[in-house]
Design a protein around this motif. Structure first.
Motif, PDB file in Angstrom:
ATOM      1  N   LEU A 112       0.832  -1.201   0.000  1.00 15.13           N
ATOM      2  CA  LEU A 112       0.000   0.000   0.000  1.00 15.13           C
ATOM      3  C   LEU A 112       0.874   1.262   0.000  1.00 15.13           C
ATOM      4  CD1 LEU A 112      -2.992   0.989   0.238  1.00 15.13           C
ATOM      5  CD2 LEU A 112      -2.600   1.125   2.705  1.00 15.13           C
ATOM      6  N   VAL A 113       1.922   1.271   0.805  1.00 11.42           N
ATOM      7  CA  VAL A 113       2.824   2.422   0.854  1.00 11.42           C
ATOM      8  C   VAL A 113       3.562   2.578  -0.469  1.00 11.42           C
ATOM      9  CG1 VAL A 113       4.834   3.399   2.024  1.00 11.42           C
ATOM     10  CG2 VAL A 113       3.072   2.252   3.350  1.00 11.42           C
ATOM     11  N   VAL A 114       3.973   1.473  -1.067  1.00 14.19           N
ATOM     12  CA  VAL A 114       4.613   1.533  -2.383  1.00 14.19           C
ATOM     13  C   VAL A 114       3.653   2.129  -3.411  1.00 14.19           C
ATOM     14  CG1 VAL A 114       5.520   0.133  -4.287  1.00 14.19           C
ATOM     15  CG2 VAL A 114       6.236  -0.340  -1.953  1.00 14.19           C
ATOM     16  N   GLY A 115       2.385   1.783  -3.332  1.00 17.56           N
ATOM     17  CA  GLY A 115       1.402   2.340  -4.247  1.00 17.56           C
ATOM     18  C   GLY A 115       1.287   3.849  -4.132  1.00 17.56           C
ATOM     19  N   VAL A 116       1.389   4.378  -2.916  1.00 17.34           N
ATOM     20  CA  VAL A 116       1.400   5.828  -2.736  1.00 17.34           C
ATOM     21  C   VAL A 116       2.613   6.434  -3.431  1.00 17.34           C
ATOM     22  CG1 VAL A 116       1.529   7.690  -1.037  1.00 17.34           C
ATOM     23  CG2 VAL A 116       0.123   5.672  -0.564  1.00 17.34           C
ATOM     24  N   GLY A 117       3.770   5.778  -3.303  1.00 17.06           N
ATOM     25  CA  GLY A 117       4.965   6.256  -3.986  1.00 17.06           C
ATOM     26  C   GLY A 117       4.840   6.225  -5.492  1.00 17.06           C
ATOM     27  N   VAL A 118       4.178   5.203  -6.016  1.00 14.10           N
ATOM     28  CA  VAL A 118       3.959   5.115  -7.462  1.00 14.10           C
ATOM     29  C   VAL A 118       3.142   6.313  -7.948  1.00 14.10           C
ATOM     30  CG1 VAL A 118       2.726   3.807  -9.235  1.00 14.10           C
ATOM     31  CG2 VAL A 118       4.210   2.615  -7.636  1.00 14.10           C
ATOM     32  N   ALA A 119       2.090   6.670  -7.212  1.00 18.34           N
ATOM     33  CA  ALA A 119       1.263   7.813  -7.603  1.00 18.34           C
ATOM     34  C   ALA A 119       2.058   9.112  -7.526  1.00 18.34           C
ATOM     35  CB  ALA A 119       0.025   7.887  -6.704  1.00 18.34           C
ATOM     36  N   PHE A 120       2.868   9.274  -6.502  1.00 17.74           N
ATOM     37  CA  PHE A 120       3.718  10.455  -6.396  1.00 17.74           C
ATOM     38  C   PHE A 120       4.683  10.536  -7.569  1.00 17.74           C
ATOM     39  CE2 PHE A 120       2.242  11.310  -2.169  1.00 17.74           C
ATOM     40  CZ  PHE A 120       2.639  12.603  -1.880  1.00 17.74           C
ATOM     41  N   SER A 121       5.181   9.382  -8.003  1.00 17.74           N
ATOM     42  CA  SER A 121       6.126   9.359  -9.125  1.00 17.74           C
ATOM     43  C   SER A 121       5.512   9.929 -10.387  1.00 17.74           C
ATOM     44  CB  SER A 121       6.597   7.917  -9.367  1.00 17.74           C
ATOM     45  OG  SER A 121       7.430   7.838 -10.496  1.00 17.74           O
ATOM     46  N   VAL A 122       4.276   9.563 -10.658  1.00 20.72           N
ATOM     47  CA  VAL A 122       3.613  10.042 -11.875  1.00 20.72           C
ATOM     48  C   VAL A 122       3.382  11.547 -11.820  1.00 20.72           C
ATOM     49  CG1 VAL A 122       1.525   9.844 -13.271  1.00 20.72           C
ATOM     50  CG2 VAL A 122       2.531   7.800 -12.256  1.00 20.72           C
ATOM     51  N   THR A 123       3.021  12.063 -10.642  1.00 22.30           N
ATOM     52  CA  THR A 123       2.687  13.486 -10.544  1.00 22.30           C
ATOM     53  C   THR A 123       3.913  14.380 -10.428  1.00 22.30           C
ATOM     54  OG1 THR A 123       2.452  13.282  -8.130  1.00 22.30           O
ATOM     55  CG2 THR A 123       0.467  13.006  -9.458  1.00 22.30           C
ATOM     56  N   SER A 124       5.033  13.848  -9.918  1.00 23.58           N
ATOM     57  CA  SER A 124       6.181  14.717  -9.623  1.00 23.58           C
ATOM     58  C   SER A 124       7.313  14.610 -10.636  1.00 23.58           C
ATOM     59  CB  SER A 124       6.724  14.397  -8.226  1.00 23.58           C
ATOM     60  OG  SER A 124       7.169  13.051  -8.145  1.00 23.58           O
ATOM     61  N   ASN A 125       7.636  13.407 -11.078  1.00 22.02           N
ATOM     62  CA  ASN A 125       8.832  13.227 -11.910  1.00 22.02           C
ATOM     63  C   ASN A 125       8.723  13.944 -13.249  1.00 22.02           C
ATOM     64  OD1 ASN A 125      10.997  11.074 -10.853  1.00 22.02           O
ATOM     65  ND2 ASN A 125       8.985  10.511 -10.075  1.00 22.02           N
ATOM     66  N   ILE A 126       7.609  13.757 -13.929  1.00 21.40           N
ATOM     67  CA  ILE A 126       7.477  14.324 -15.270  1.00 21.40           C
ATOM     68  C   ILE A 126       7.487  15.848 -15.206  1.00 21.40           C
ATOM     69  CG2 ILE A 126       5.924  14.539 -17.240  1.00 21.40           C
ATOM     70  CD1 ILE A 126       5.119  11.664 -16.830  1.00 21.40           C
ATOM     71  N   SER A 127       6.718  16.432 -14.240  1.00 18.95           N
ATOM     72  CA  SER A 127       6.722  17.893 -14.147  1.00 18.95           C
ATOM     73  C   SER A 127       8.088  18.426 -13.760  1.00 18.95           C
ATOM     74  CB  SER A 127       5.700  18.402 -13.153  1.00 18.95           C
ATOM     75  OG  SER A 127       5.249  17.462 -12.314  1.00 18.95           O
ATOM     76  N   TYR A 128       8.822  17.697 -12.924  1.00 15.87           N
ATOM     77  CA  TYR A 128      10.143  18.149 -12.481  1.00 15.87           C
ATOM     78  C   TYR A 128      11.123  18.196 -13.647  1.00 15.87           C
ATOM     79  CZ  TYR A 128      14.610  18.157  -9.965  1.00 15.87           C
ATOM     80  OH  TYR A 128      15.875  18.455  -9.521  1.00 15.87           O
ATOM     81  N   VAL A 129      11.189  17.115 -14.411  1.00 17.73           N
ATOM     82  CA  VAL A 129      12.200  17.061 -15.473  1.00 17.73           C
ATOM     83  C   VAL A 129      11.833  17.968 -16.646  1.00 17.73           C
ATOM     84  CG1 VAL A 129      12.953  14.752 -14.823  1.00 17.73           C
ATOM     85  CG2 VAL A 129      11.158  15.000 -16.533  1.00 17.73           C
ATOM     86  N   THR A 130      10.540  18.103 -16.951  1.00 16.16           N
ATOM     87  CA  THR A 130      10.169  18.971 -18.068  1.00 16.16           C
ATOM     88  C   THR A 130      10.410  20.441 -17.743  1.00 16.16           C
ATOM     89  OG1 THR A 130       7.875  18.897 -17.281  1.00 16.16           O
ATOM     90  CG2 THR A 130       8.479  17.389 -19.051  1.00 16.16           C
TER      91      THR A 130
END
Length: 216
Positions: A112-130
């Motif tokens: 469940l905690v890993v799933g929260v991290g997965v969702a954070f990854s989608v929302t944060s990584n792409i906006s950060y690098v772009t």
């Protein structure tokens, strides 16, 4: 790439952005793919029936529901870099809880905690690098993230082939996934914190330091 005046290990802003996005994508792909191979030995060690097996697998998707809402708010309000820090903290905590689980309840909580991290990854990584590279190369950064996600899934299956399905093999498979969030944290959060240590030291010790000399 390093220029004429930079050392050989220097990487440009675009290369750093691509590496951050790639590590985020690999972590994402690995964590959603590793459970498929880990279940082979998990079923034997925990005696999981079909219902319990489905619950363990589904917890990543369940964790993404609150993670997507919270991740979007944290990314907008606290910044992309802080959101990546929370993402990696969730990955590390969830992976360790899963890898050292001794009961079905701990397995479920870890996933469940890993799933929260997965969702954070989608929302944060792409906006950060772009945002790091600008609109001209934003598409390339998104493509890098998506390609790395696919590679992460492939890597999870390769680790399964290498580790096998022996006793406690699933623990090794989960622990192998710690490599990528640690590397990404080093490139984003930890590196920035270390760079700010002199400024933080001056702020903390400011009252103890003598006042600066008056300007001439």
């Amino acid at each position: 790439m390093a220029g004429a005046d930079e050392p050989w290990w220097y990487i440009s802003l675009e290369e750093r952005a691509a590496l951050v996005g790639a590590l985020g994508g690999i972590t994402f792909g690995y964590d959603i793919g590793v459970i498929s191979g880990a279940l082979v030995s998990l079923k034997g060690d925990f005696g999981l029936d079909d219902q319990a097996e489905g619950m363990v697998v589904a917890m990543i998707a369940v964790g993404q529901i609150p993670g997507a809402v919270i991740g979007g708010l944290v990314t907008d309000q606290m910044g992309r870099r802080f959101a990546i820090f929370v993402q990696n903290a969730c990955y590390l905590a969830g992976t360790l809880l899963t890898a050292y689980a001794t009961s079905l309840e701990q397995l479920v909580c870890g996933q469940l905690v890993v799933g929260v991290g997965v969702a954070f990854s989608v929302t944060s990584n792409i906006s950060y690098v772009t945002e790091m590279v600008g609109p001209q190369r934003a598409g390339a950064m998104v493509a890098t993230y998506e390609l790395a996600t696919t590679f992460g899934v492939l890597l999870a299956y390769l680790v399964f082939l290498g580790v096998g399905a022996g006793e406690d093999a699933w623990r090794t498979m989960f622990l192998c996934g710690l490599t990528f969030p640690l590397l990404q944290a080093r490139l984003t959060t930890l590196g920035c914190l270390l760079a700010q240590l002199p400024q933080l030291t001056r702020v903390i010790n400011g009252p103890l330091l003598p006042p600066p000399p008056p300007p001439r």
